[in-house]
Scaffold this active site. Sequence first.
Site, PDB file in Angstrom:
ATOM      1  N   ASP A  88       0.764  -1.189   0.089  1.00 24.33           N
ATOM      2  CA  ASP A  88       0.052   0.070   0.127  1.00 24.33           C
ATOM      3  C   ASP A  88       0.745   1.094   0.017  1.00 24.33           C
ATOM      4  O   ASP A  88       0.378   2.336  -0.306  1.00 24.33           O
ATOM      5  CB  ASP A  88      -0.864  -0.038   1.194  1.00 24.33           C
ATOM      6  CG  ASP A  88      -0.274   0.048   2.525  1.00 24.33           C
ATOM      7  OD1 ASP A  88       0.982  -0.274   2.520  1.00 24.33           O
ATOM      8  OD2 ASP A  88      -1.045   0.218   3.576  1.00 24.33           O
ATOM      9  N   TYR A 115      12.021   2.675  -1.381  1.00 26.06           N
ATOM     10  CA  TYR A 115      11.407   1.704  -1.108  1.00 26.06           C
ATOM     11  C   TYR A 115      10.246   1.400  -2.109  1.00 26.06           C
ATOM     12  O   TYR A 115      10.067   0.703  -3.046  1.00 26.06           O
ATOM     13  CB  TYR A 115      11.332   0.847  -0.015  1.00 26.06           C
ATOM     14  CG  TYR A 115      10.195  -0.281   0.192  1.00 26.06           C
ATOM     15  CD1 TYR A 115      10.454  -1.578  -0.224  1.00 26.06           C
ATOM     16  CD2 TYR A 115       9.047   0.052   0.741  1.00 26.06           C
ATOM     17  CE1 TYR A 115       9.580  -2.651   0.035  1.00 26.06           C
ATOM     18  CE2 TYR A 115       8.115  -0.926   1.029  1.00 26.06           C
ATOM     19  CZ  TYR A 115       8.443  -2.298   0.362  1.00 26.06           C
ATOM     20  OH  TYR A 115       7.622  -3.268   0.572  1.00 26.06           O
ATOM     21  N   LYS A 125       8.797  -0.558  -5.730  1.00 22.15           N
ATOM     22  CA  LYS A 125       7.705  -1.294  -5.687  1.00 22.15           C
ATOM     23  C   LYS A 125       6.798  -0.789  -6.605  1.00 22.15           C
ATOM     24  O   LYS A 125       6.014  -1.381  -7.450  1.00 22.15           O
ATOM     25  CB  LYS A 125       7.224  -1.347  -4.518  1.00 22.15           C
ATOM     26  CG  LYS A 125       8.036  -2.095  -3.327  1.00 22.15           C
ATOM     27  CD  LYS A 125       8.189  -3.636  -3.692  1.00 22.15           C
ATOM     28  CE  LYS A 125       7.017  -4.337  -3.652  1.00 22.15           C
ATOM     29  NZ  LYS A 125       7.446  -5.927  -3.728  1.00 22.15           N
TER      30      LYS A 125
HETATM   31  N1  LIG Z   1       5.997  -7.084   5.440  1.00 19.50           N
HETATM   32  C1  LIG Z   1       5.209  -6.410   4.946  1.00 19.50           C
HETATM   33  O1  LIG Z   1       4.397  -5.723   5.814  1.00 19.50           O
HETATM   34  C2  LIG Z   1       4.641  -6.158   3.358  1.00 19.50           C
HETATM   35  C3  LIG Z   1       3.531  -5.619   3.119  1.00 19.50           C
HETATM   36  C4  LIG Z   1       3.031  -5.531   1.967  1.00 19.50           C
HETATM   37  C5  LIG Z   1       3.820  -5.991   0.616  1.00 19.50           C
HETATM   38  N2  LIG Z   1       5.036  -6.602   1.156  1.00 19.50           N
HETATM   39  C6  LIG Z   1       5.786  -7.116   0.076  1.00 19.50           C
HETATM   40  O2  LIG Z   1       5.819  -8.532   0.365  1.00 19.50           O
HETATM   41  C7  LIG Z   1       7.111  -9.142  -0.261  1.00 19.50           C
HETATM   42  C8  LIG Z   1       7.561 -10.008   0.858  1.00 19.50           C
HETATM   43  O3  LIG Z   1       7.983  -9.138   1.977  1.00 19.50           O
HETATM   44  P1  LIG Z   1       8.529  -9.620   3.440  1.00 19.50           P
HETATM   45  O4  LIG Z   1       8.093  -8.833   4.455  1.00 19.50           O
HETATM   46  O5  LIG Z   1       8.296 -11.104   3.387  1.00 19.50           O
HETATM   47  O6  LIG Z   1      10.016  -9.404   2.913  1.00 19.50           O
HETATM   48  P2  LIG Z   1      11.432  -9.947   3.701  1.00 19.50           P
HETATM   49  O7  LIG Z   1      12.505  -8.820   3.614  1.00 19.50           O
HETATM   50  O8  LIG Z   1      11.140 -10.728   5.055  1.00 19.50           O
HETATM   51  O9  LIG Z   1      11.819 -11.175   2.636  1.00 19.50           O
HETATM   52  C9  LIG Z   1      12.528 -10.968   1.269  1.00 19.50           C
HETATM   53  C10 LIG Z   1      12.848 -12.136   0.844  1.00 19.50           C
HETATM   54  O10 LIG Z   1      13.523 -12.137  -0.458  1.00 19.50           O
HETATM   55  C11 LIG Z   1      14.772 -12.415  -0.574  1.00 19.50           C
HETATM   56  N3  LIG Z   1      15.431 -11.824  -1.894  1.00 19.50           N
HETATM   57  C12 LIG Z   1      15.791 -10.295  -1.529  1.00 19.50           C
HETATM   58  N4  LIG Z   1      16.609 -10.279  -2.626  1.00 19.50           N
HETATM   59  C13 LIG Z   1      16.549 -11.081  -3.693  1.00 19.50           C
HETATM   60  C14 LIG Z   1      16.929 -11.317  -4.963  1.00 19.50           C
HETATM   61  N5  LIG Z   1      17.704 -10.365  -5.435  1.00 19.50           N
HETATM   62  N6  LIG Z   1      16.911 -12.621  -5.272  1.00 19.50           N
HETATM   63  C15 LIG Z   1      16.021 -13.436  -4.721  1.00 19.50           C
HETATM   64  N7  LIG Z   1      15.566 -13.347  -3.310  1.00 19.50           N
HETATM   65  C16 LIG Z   1      15.861 -12.242  -2.869  1.00 19.50           C
HETATM   66  C17 LIG Z   1      15.335 -12.483   0.623  1.00 19.50           C
HETATM   67  O11 LIG Z   1      16.454 -13.248   0.918  1.00 19.50           O
HETATM   68  C18 LIG Z   1      14.141 -12.727   1.568  1.00 19.50           C
HETATM   69  O12 LIG Z   1      13.871 -14.117   1.862  1.00 19.50           O
HETATM   70  C19 LIG Z   1       7.940  -8.013  -0.569  1.00 19.50           C
HETATM   71  O13 LIG Z   1       7.941  -7.818  -2.028  1.00 19.50           O
HETATM   72  C20 LIG Z   1       7.445  -6.879   0.051  1.00 19.50           C
HETATM   73  O14 LIG Z   1       7.487  -5.520  -0.772  1.00 19.50           O
HETATM   74  C21 LIG Z   1       5.518  -6.840   2.666  1.00 19.50           C
END
Ligand SMILES: NC(=O)c1ccc[n+]([C@@H]2O[C@H](COP(=O)([O-])OP(=O)(O)OC[C@H]3O[C@@H](n4cnc5c(N)ncnc54)[C@H](O)[C@@H]3O)[C@@H](O)[C@H]2O)c1
Length: 325
Positions: free
Chosen positions: A126, A153, A157
């Site tokens: 969001d 960031y 996205k």
């Molecule tokens: N955490 C939140 O509250 C939230 C909310 C909305 C959307 N998101 C989106 O959800 C997704 C996951 O978020 P999260 O909180 O689990 O993130 P996180 O940081 O916990 O996990 C990210 C994962 O991606 C892997 N990664 C990073 N760069 C990489 C690359 N170049 N190649 C392969 N793997 C790679 C990392 O090793 C890690 O395991 C993200 O795209 C984030 O933008 C997160």
Amino acid sequence: MTLVVTGGAGFIGSRFLKYYREKYPERRLVCIDKLTYAGNPRALEPFLADPGFRFLQADICDREAVEALFEAERPWAVINFAAESHVDRSISDPSVFLQTNVLGTQVLLDACRDFGGVRFHQVSTDEVYGDLPLDRPDLKFTEASPLRPGSPYSASKAAADLLALAYRHTYALPVTVSRCSNNYGPFQHPEKLIPHMIGCALKGEELPVYGTGANVRDWIHVSDHCRALDAILERGTEGEIYNVGGNCETDNLTLVKTLCGILGIPETRIAFVADRKGHDRRYAVDAGKLQTTLGWQAEIPFERGLKDTVEWYLRHREMWEQTEA
Ligand SMILES: NC(=O)c1ccc[n+]([C@@H]2O[C@H](COP(=O)([O-])OP(=O)(O)OC[C@H]3O[C@@H](n4cnc5c(N)ncnc54)[C@H](O)[C@@H]3O)[C@@H](O)[C@H]2O)c1
């Protein structure tokens, strides 16, 4: 049916693998993860003995590795969680955010296009909509709201979302995008707000709150997000964007005070620290489209989900002790 899950060693990706394996035991799951500082190999342990699961440690920016995987696996769909996800890190150094979040997404989209039009879902945030004023609780972002990202960031996205939707328009790739609010639950990296506060509390440190703690976030349990992603992947309309929200707004100070209550520590442990640069004031999404079109709604009440989450971190101290923020 093989599903490629990128970023499956991260917080939400690992919870999605668990959810998906339980719901679709007959489907093959292939996880690509670079295992950056944010990837937690322990989150993958339950799957490693599963013959229907494959883990490839690779960077989504590595075109050769991604193409070889597509050649071998011929997936029906890709769900892209892999990202650099921490706003503070994007403020210190945006480069890797553009590399992974934008160019990595492009590599995946190209592979989906070149291997016969593979279904692609982009897991987004969001935060791409920017922020809302604190004195207008009536306002919420819909899928038609303009993109006004406020951090490197969220800008990365937003770029990835637009790229995915452009591949739908240009190459007729079956793409969907979801934009979710703040997730909480087990296995979140200790640099993120809730596990960070729990860690500080247990180490006897102060609980640092940015600015006055007035910034508002909408919280959703990661399991509710996983159910939404499954619904979109299975039944979502190609080319559509879906907001996902918990309808549970709270300001950061109230959240930290609630954590103090659950942990049984005095609120005097809270310390106000210099605010984050460009700190977005309030995020709130209208998830009505997902509810009316796909019948999804958040199910886990925040009070219960938060209490369970705190208990999980208390039972798994080694998780955040080994991976310090
Ligand atoms: N955490 C939140 O509250 C939230 C909310 C909305 C959307 N998101 C989106 O959800 C997704 C996951 O978020 P999260 O909180 O689990 O993130 P996180 O940081 O916990 O996990 C990210 C994962 O991606 C892997 N990664 C990073 N760069 C990489 C690359 N170049 N190649 C392969 N793997 C790679 C990392 O090793 C890690 O395991 C993200 O795209 C984030 O933008 C997160």
